[in-house]
Design a protein around this motif. Structure first.
Motif, PDB file in Angstrom:
ATOM      1  N   ILE A  56      34.848 -36.172  29.949  1.00 36.86           N
ATOM      2  CA  ILE A  56      36.295 -35.934  29.901  1.00 36.86           C
ATOM      3  C   ILE A  56      36.791 -36.041  28.456  1.00 36.86           C
ATOM      4  O   ILE A  56      37.595 -35.219  27.993  1.00 36.86           O
ATOM      5  CB  ILE A  56      37.025 -36.931  30.813  1.00 36.86           C
ATOM      6  CG1 ILE A  56      36.677 -36.662  32.287  1.00 36.86           C
ATOM      7  CG2 ILE A  56      38.548 -36.840  30.622  1.00 36.86           C
ATOM      8  CD1 ILE A  56      37.147 -37.730  33.239  1.00 36.86           C
ATOM      9  N   TYR A  57      36.309 -37.047  27.749  1.00 40.39           N
ATOM     10  CA  TYR A  57      36.726 -37.231  26.355  1.00 40.39           C
ATOM     11  C   TYR A  57      36.286 -36.045  25.487  1.00 40.39           C
ATOM     12  O   TYR A  57      37.067 -35.527  24.670  1.00 40.39           O
ATOM     13  CB  TYR A  57      36.142 -38.526  25.798  1.00 40.39           C
ATOM     14  CG  TYR A  57      36.395 -38.714  24.316  1.00 40.39           C
ATOM     15  CD1 TYR A  57      37.678 -38.971  23.839  1.00 40.39           C
ATOM     16  CD2 TYR A  57      35.347 -38.612  23.402  1.00 40.39           C
ATOM     17  CE1 TYR A  57      37.915 -39.123  22.476  1.00 40.39           C
ATOM     18  CE2 TYR A  57      35.573 -38.768  22.046  1.00 40.39           C
ATOM     19  CZ  TYR A  57      36.862 -39.020  21.589  1.00 40.39           C
ATOM     20  OH  TYR A  57      37.089 -39.158  20.243  1.00 40.39           O
ATOM     21  N   LEU A  58      35.043 -35.590  25.663  1.00 45.32           N
ATOM     22  CA  LEU A  58      34.550 -34.460  24.870  1.00 45.32           C
ATOM     23  C   LEU A  58      35.315 -33.178  25.198  1.00 45.32           C
ATOM     24  O   LEU A  58      35.563 -32.351  24.315  1.00 45.32           O
ATOM     25  CB  LEU A  58      33.055 -34.262  25.127  1.00 45.32           C
ATOM     26  CG  LEU A  58      32.119 -35.302  24.510  1.00 45.32           C
ATOM     27  CD1 LEU A  58      30.693 -35.104  25.009  1.00 45.32           C
ATOM     28  CD2 LEU A  58      32.162 -35.246  22.985  1.00 45.32           C
ATOM     29  N   GLY A  59      35.705 -33.016  26.468  1.00 46.30           N
ATOM     30  CA  GLY A  59      36.503 -31.855  26.836  1.00 46.30           C
ATOM     31  C   GLY A  59      37.858 -31.870  26.152  1.00 46.30           C
ATOM     32  O   GLY A  59      38.314 -30.840  25.621  1.00 46.30           O
ATOM     33  N   ALA A  60      38.498 -33.038  26.150  1.00 46.44           N
ATOM     34  CA  ALA A  60      39.787 -33.162  25.463  1.00 46.44           C
ATOM     35  C   ALA A  60      39.618 -32.949  23.960  1.00 46.44           C
ATOM     36  O   ALA A  60      40.425 -32.257  23.316  1.00 46.44           O
ATOM     37  CB  ALA A  60      40.384 -34.535  25.734  1.00 46.44           C
ATOM     38  N   LEU A  61      38.551 -33.521  23.399  1.00 44.53           N
ATOM     39  CA  LEU A  61      38.308 -33.414  21.960  1.00 44.53           C
ATOM     40  C   LEU A  61      38.025 -31.965  21.557  1.00 44.53           C
ATOM     41  O   LEU A  61      38.376 -31.550  20.438  1.00 44.53           O
ATOM     42  CB  LEU A  61      37.129 -34.308  21.574  1.00 44.53           C
ATOM     43  CG  LEU A  61      36.983 -34.669  20.089  1.00 44.53           C
ATOM     44  CD1 LEU A  61      38.213 -35.426  19.603  1.00 44.53           C
ATOM     45  CD2 LEU A  61      35.722 -35.511  19.874  1.00 44.53           C
ATOM     46  N   THR A  62      37.425 -31.195  22.445  1.00 46.79           N
ATOM     47  CA  THR A  62      37.183 -29.779  22.160  1.00 46.79           C
ATOM     48  C   THR A  62      38.497 -29.047  21.902  1.00 46.79           C
ATOM     49  O   THR A  62      38.605 -28.221  20.981  1.00 46.79           O
ATOM     50  CB  THR A  62      36.433 -29.113  23.330  1.00 46.79           C
ATOM     51  OG1 THR A  62      35.171 -29.762  23.518  1.00 46.79           O
ATOM     52  CG2 THR A  62      36.193 -27.645  23.063  1.00 46.79           C
ATOM     53  N   VAL A  63      39.514 -29.378  22.696  1.00 45.54           N
ATOM     54  CA  VAL A  63      40.833 -28.763  22.506  1.00 45.54           C
ATOM     55  C   VAL A  63      41.508 -29.339  21.264  1.00 45.54           C
ATOM     56  O   VAL A  63      42.048 -28.592  20.430  1.00 45.54           O
ATOM     57  CB  VAL A  63      41.719 -28.982  23.744  1.00 45.54           C
ATOM     58  CG1 VAL A  63      43.114 -28.383  23.524  1.00 45.54           C
ATOM     59  CG2 VAL A  63      41.079 -28.352  24.982  1.00 45.54           C
ATOM     60  N   TRP A  64      41.484 -30.650  21.117  1.00 46.18           N
ATOM     61  CA  TRP A  64      42.185 -31.302  19.998  1.00 46.18           C
ATOM     62  C   TRP A  64      41.597 -30.896  18.642  1.00 46.18           C
ATOM     63  O   TRP A  64      42.311 -30.891  17.637  1.00 46.18           O
ATOM     64  CB  TRP A  64      42.121 -32.813  20.156  1.00 46.18           C
ATOM     65  CG  TRP A  64      42.859 -33.317  21.369  1.00 46.18           C
ATOM     66  CD1 TRP A  64      43.871 -32.693  22.032  1.00 46.18           C
ATOM     67  CD2 TRP A  64      42.626 -34.544  22.060  1.00 46.18           C
ATOM     68  NE1 TRP A  64      44.291 -33.451  23.098  1.00 46.18           N
ATOM     69  CE2 TRP A  64      43.546 -34.598  23.138  1.00 46.18           C
ATOM     70  CE3 TRP A  64      41.747 -35.610  21.895  1.00 46.18           C
ATOM     71  CZ2 TRP A  64      43.608 -35.664  24.031  1.00 46.18           C
ATOM     72  CZ3 TRP A  64      41.796 -36.675  22.769  1.00 46.18           C
ATOM     73  CH2 TRP A  64      42.724 -36.710  23.826  1.00 46.18           C
ATOM     74  N   THR A  65      40.302 -30.606  18.585  1.00 41.94           N
ATOM     75  CA  THR A  65      39.670 -30.205  17.317  1.00 41.94           C
ATOM     76  C   THR A  65      39.626 -28.685  17.156  1.00 41.94           C
ATOM     77  O   THR A  65      38.955 -28.174  16.261  1.00 41.94           O
ATOM     78  CB  THR A  65      38.235 -30.754  17.224  1.00 41.94           C
ATOM     79  OG1 THR A  65      37.458 -30.212  18.314  1.00 41.94           O
ATOM     80  CG2 THR A  65      38.206 -32.264  17.269  1.00 41.94           C
ATOM     81  N   VAL A  66      40.340 -27.994  18.027  1.00 40.48           N
ATOM     82  CA  VAL A  66      40.371 -26.521  18.020  1.00 40.48           C
ATOM     83  C   VAL A  66      38.943 -25.973  18.109  1.00 40.48           C
ATOM     84  O   VAL A  66      38.496 -25.177  17.299  1.00 40.48           O
ATOM     85  CB  VAL A  66      41.110 -25.956  16.790  1.00 40.48           C
ATOM     86  CG1 VAL A  66      41.430 -24.472  16.972  1.00 40.48           C
ATOM     87  CG2 VAL A  66      42.396 -26.718  16.547  1.00 40.48           C
ATOM     88  N   ARG A  67      38.240 -26.485  19.095  1.00 40.18           N
ATOM     89  CA  ARG A  67      36.880 -26.017  19.444  1.00 40.18           C
ATOM     90  C   ARG A  67      35.885 -26.195  18.305  1.00 40.18           C
ATOM     91  O   ARG A  67      35.198 -25.260  17.902  1.00 40.18           O
ATOM     92  CB  ARG A  67      36.932 -24.554  19.887  1.00 40.18           C
ATOM     93  CG  ARG A  67      35.745 -24.098  20.751  1.00 40.18           C
ATOM     94  CD  ARG A  67      36.072 -22.767  21.395  1.00 40.18           C
ATOM     95  NE  ARG A  67      34.901 -22.191  22.044  1.00 40.18           N
ATOM     96  CZ  ARG A  67      34.073 -21.318  21.473  1.00 40.18           C
ATOM     97  NH1 ARG A  67      34.292 -20.926  20.231  1.00 40.18           N
ATOM     98  NH2 ARG A  67      33.054 -20.828  22.133  1.00 40.18           N
TER      99      ARG A  67
END
Length: 325
Positions: free
Chosen positions: A275-286
């Protein structure tokens, strides 16, 4: 003459783990290649620019990712051949020999689908759309999960714990097994949706998290890319619920808690990380590394859930079998 045996063979078990390590590297390479959109760094297949060792492939990022992925695929193919030969020559259990053969055939099919994805890309066919290549790409991604699952099953079958068998006191209810299978099913479907999302480049179709728009959990507008992205978010909720229910049921069942103890810590931990990595993917612009580890951790979560579910079907110990007979 080489003698087959049904007893525990530590060298074979270690070889299965060794193969899993290389499959993990292959999954990372495949995910990274897709993330940086390097799948068509070479327009030919099975060679790369007409060569096994193309010029400058180690100095250009796209070529390094794609050719490295191809070389790792070749490595896994060789390991699959060796595993099949080993099982055929040394394993008395027919199920192990057959699964090793199925694994080898699936790895070959994976290579063919990966090649078809390249050869049928619209850069080669000059088609009006890239649907055919995308179908092969998504099928190739799902096939990778099947390869991983088969190798995990073989590893469990060759483990000391499986061969030793379980005690009568370690009977696991059918209900827990069903929840384990359900968890594997929803995880596979989630990975399928994720593969579609990646290959149509819809990972940032919804560019916010946890909200989907300025003030709502729902997107402000809809198209296919937004829909598949939103479906992936809904799927994450379903996966979370099913994994947590499965873990709680194991905890509440003394025999299952004894046999499947790793599930109590491993599955929730991997789930939180996912879940954290999924959110981080969006927050870091992939960010390519974050997105790739999100993909890889999803594969780990599926493999772990499948291993524990498969282990719950371990047969009774040989001692108990002899007493019953």
């Amino acid at each position: 003459m080489i003698k087959r045996s049904a007893s525990y063979q530590p060298a074979l078990f270690a070889f299965c783990l060794f193969a899993l390590f290389w499959v993990t590297l292959l999954l990372f390479a495949g995910g990274f290649t897709t993330t940086i959109r390097a799948g068509m760094a070479f327009l030919d297949w099975p060679l790369s620019n007409g060569s096994i060792n193309p010029d400058s492939w180690m100095t250009e990022k796209d070529k390094l990712a794609e050719h490295g992925h191809r070389l790792l695929g070749m490595k896994v193919g060789i390991l699959s051949i060796l595993l099949w030969l080993w099982a055929w020559l040394r394993q008395e259990r027919a199920v192990v020999r057959r699964l090793a053969l199925v694994l080898l055939l699936l790895v070959i099919l994976q290579g063919i689908m990966g090649g078809a994805r390249v050869r049928l890309d619209w850069l080669n066919t000059q088609a009006d759309n890239n649907l055919v290549a995308q179908v092969f790409a998504v099928s190739h991604a799902c096939g990778a999960m099947l390869v991983l699952g088969l190798l995990v099953a073989l590893t469990v079958l060759c483990s000391r714990q499986w061969i030793a068998g379980r005690q009568a006191s370690e009977t696991i209810s059918q209900n827990i097994r069903y929840w384990g299978l359900a968890a594997c099913a929803v995880l596979f479907l989630q990975l399928l949706v994720g593969a579609i999302m990646r290959h149509i480049e819809a990972g940032l179709a919804i560019a916010r998290f946890p909200l989907a728009s300025a003030s709502s959990l729902l997107p402000a507008y809809w198209d296919f890319a937004v829909g598949i992205n939103f479906a992936h978010r809904i799927g994450a909720i379903v996966v979370t619920v099913v994994i947590l229910v499965y873990t709680v049921k194991i905890w509440n069942h003394s025999s299952a808690r004894k046999t499947l103890r790793p599930a109590l810590y491993l599955l929730p931990g991997l789930l939180i990380l996912q879940i954290y990595l999924g959110a981080l993917t969006v927050w870091t612009v992939r960010n390519p590394y974050v997105a790739t580890f999100h993909h890889l951790n999803g594969a780990f979560l599926l493999a772990s859930t499948w291993a524990l579910t498969f282990l719950s079907y371990a047969p009774l110990s040989s001692t108990l079998k002899s007493k019953v007979s």
